[in-house]
Design an enzyme around this catalytic site. Structure first.
Site, PDB file in Angstrom:
ATOM      1  N   ASP A  37       0.877  -1.173   0.000  1.00  8.90           N
ATOM      2  CA  ASP A  37       0.000   0.000   0.000  1.00  8.90           C
ATOM      3  C   ASP A  37       0.907   1.213   0.000  1.00  8.90           C
ATOM      4  O   ASP A  37       2.108   1.110   0.275  1.00  8.90           O
ATOM      5  CB  ASP A  37      -0.890   0.003   1.249  1.00  8.90           C
ATOM      6  CG  ASP A  37      -2.208   0.728   1.039  1.00  8.90           C
ATOM      7  OD1 ASP A  37      -3.263   0.074   1.025  1.00  8.90           O
ATOM      8  OD2 ASP A  37      -2.208   1.954   0.885  1.00  8.90           O
ATOM      9  N   VAL A  61       2.059   0.843  -6.983  1.00  8.36           N
ATOM     10  CA  VAL A  61       1.779  -0.257  -7.923  1.00  8.36           C
ATOM     11  C   VAL A  61       2.032   0.115  -9.377  1.00  8.36           C
ATOM     12  O   VAL A  61       2.015  -0.756 -10.249  1.00  8.36           O
ATOM     13  CB  VAL A  61       0.331  -0.775  -7.775  1.00  8.36           C
ATOM     14  CG1 VAL A  61       0.149  -1.485  -6.452  1.00  8.36           C
ATOM     15  CG2 VAL A  61      -0.693   0.361  -7.942  1.00  8.36           C
ATOM     16  N   ASN A  87      -5.489  -5.788  -6.137  1.00  5.28           N
ATOM     17  CA  ASN A  87      -6.635  -5.123  -5.529  1.00  5.28           C
ATOM     18  C   ASN A  87      -6.554  -3.598  -5.585  1.00  5.28           C
ATOM     19  O   ASN A  87      -7.584  -2.929  -5.583  1.00  5.28           O
ATOM     20  CB  ASN A  87      -6.746  -5.575  -4.063  1.00  5.28           C
ATOM     21  CG  ASN A  87      -7.764  -4.783  -3.296  1.00  5.28           C
ATOM     22  OD1 ASN A  87      -8.966  -5.003  -3.397  1.00  5.28           O
ATOM     23  ND2 ASN A  87      -7.298  -3.823  -2.489  1.00  5.28           N
ATOM     24  N   TYR A 150     -12.753   5.220 -15.114  1.00 13.37           N
ATOM     25  CA  TYR A 150     -12.926   4.079 -14.222  1.00 13.37           C
ATOM     26  C   TYR A 150     -13.454   2.872 -14.988  1.00 13.37           C
ATOM     27  O   TYR A 150     -12.889   1.777 -14.922  1.00 13.37           O
ATOM     28  CB  TYR A 150     -13.891   4.444 -13.090  1.00 13.37           C
ATOM     29  CG  TYR A 150     -14.055   3.352 -12.056  1.00 13.37           C
ATOM     30  CD1 TYR A 150     -13.073   3.126 -11.096  1.00 13.37           C
ATOM     31  CD2 TYR A 150     -15.184   2.536 -12.042  1.00 13.37           C
ATOM     32  CE1 TYR A 150     -13.212   2.126 -10.144  1.00 13.37           C
ATOM     33  CE2 TYR A 150     -15.336   1.534 -11.099  1.00 13.37           C
ATOM     34  CZ  TYR A 150     -14.350   1.334 -10.153  1.00 13.37           C
ATOM     35  OH  TYR A 150     -14.489   0.337  -9.223  1.00 13.37           O
ATOM     36  N   LYS A 154     -11.606  -0.808 -15.847  1.00 14.88           N
ATOM     37  CA  LYS A 154     -12.164  -2.038 -15.295  1.00 14.88           C
ATOM     38  C   LYS A 154     -12.557  -3.026 -16.403  1.00 14.88           C
ATOM     39  O   LYS A 154     -12.471  -4.243 -16.215  1.00 14.88           O
ATOM     40  CB  LYS A 154     -13.354  -1.724 -14.383  1.00 14.88           C
ATOM     41  CG  LYS A 154     -12.960  -0.955 -13.125  1.00 14.88           C
ATOM     42  CD  LYS A 154     -11.861  -1.659 -12.332  1.00 14.88           C
ATOM     43  CE  LYS A 154     -11.515  -0.971 -11.036  1.00 14.88           C
ATOM     44  NZ  LYS A 154     -10.500  -1.687 -10.250  1.00 14.88           N
TER      45      LYS A 154
END
Length: 244
Positions: A37, A61, A87, A150, A154
């Site tokens: 994180d 990430v 995630n 977004y 996805k």
């Protein structure tokens, strides 16, 4: 509980929200978990609480070198990687009229590029382990339309999942995507659109938002050997929204 006994897992975005729920459950189920994180304080505190079968690494990430460092650290401490849960992600509610190119690239890098980097980075380690399971967290907006940026990312995660699954299946590595609907996480409850989301939740066939643990149950199934013949597929947890 031992559904992941002696498995080695990496979970990104693991210091809060759905990621935190995944990490805690994985440790309960016997896994050795490295979670990453950008929130150093929350991650370090959580690792101290969870004990010797967990390790926190601060990690962006979108950084390829950082990914390699995470995998190397995981192997050094726990051994080859069996499980990856991609995630980490962000949401952005700007319309196409208001979204800048900088905004768009940011969400693409965090939500989409990071998934590619994660998969690419862990595959050599999973080959050492002679198999593995990659779980990519997409969204119901990887099935149906939503916000620009977004939704795009996805859908991309869903597509990457299928493409990767075809390429690594012969290695005993499975790749699946999970598509949550409206989940009661800090991303939802502390954002700018809280009241709008609460009102929207009334239209969900099950008439409520999901809890993070309900998504974790699906992620756990896919990470475990119980889903040994599932790959290249999407698993939807949305209270019936995409059925409408």
């Amino acid at each position: 509980m031992t559904r992941l006994l002696d498995k080695v897992a990496i979970v990104t975005g693991g210091a809060s929200g759905m990621g935190e729920a995944h990490v805690r459950r994985f440790v309960e189920e016997g896994a050795k978990v490295v979670f990453t994180d950008i929130n150093q304080d929350a991650g370090s505190k959580m690792a101290e609480e969870l004990g010797e079968n967990s390790l926190f690494v601060k990690h962006d990430v979108t950084d390829e070198a950082g990914w390699q460092a995470v995998v190397e650290k995981t192997e050094a401490v726990f051994g080859p990687v069996n499980i990856l849960v991609n995630n980490a992600g962000i949401s952005m509610s700007k319309s196409i009229f208001d979204m800048s190119l900088e905004d768009y690239k940011k969400i693409v890098n965090i939500n989409q590029v990071s998934v590619f980097l994660g998969m690419k980075s862990v595959l050599p380690s999973m080959q050492k382990a002679e198999g593995g399971s990659i779980v990519n967290i997409s969204s119901m907006n990887g099935i149906v339309g939503g916000a620009v940026g977004y939704t795009d990312t996805k859908f991309a995660v869903r597509g990457m999942t299928k493409a990767a699954a075809l390429q690594v299946g012969h290695l005993g590595i499975r790749v699946n995507s999970v598509h949550p609907g409206v989940i009661e996480t800090p991303m939802v409850t502390q954002g700018d659109a809280v009241e709008q989301i609460k009102e929207f939740a009334k239209s969900i066939p099950m008439r409520r938002m999901a809890q993070s643990e309900e998504v974790t149950n699906m992620v756990l199934f896919l990470a475990s050997d119980e889903s040994s013949y599932s790959t290249g597929s999407e698993f939807v947890i949305d209270g019936g929204l995409t059925a409408m």
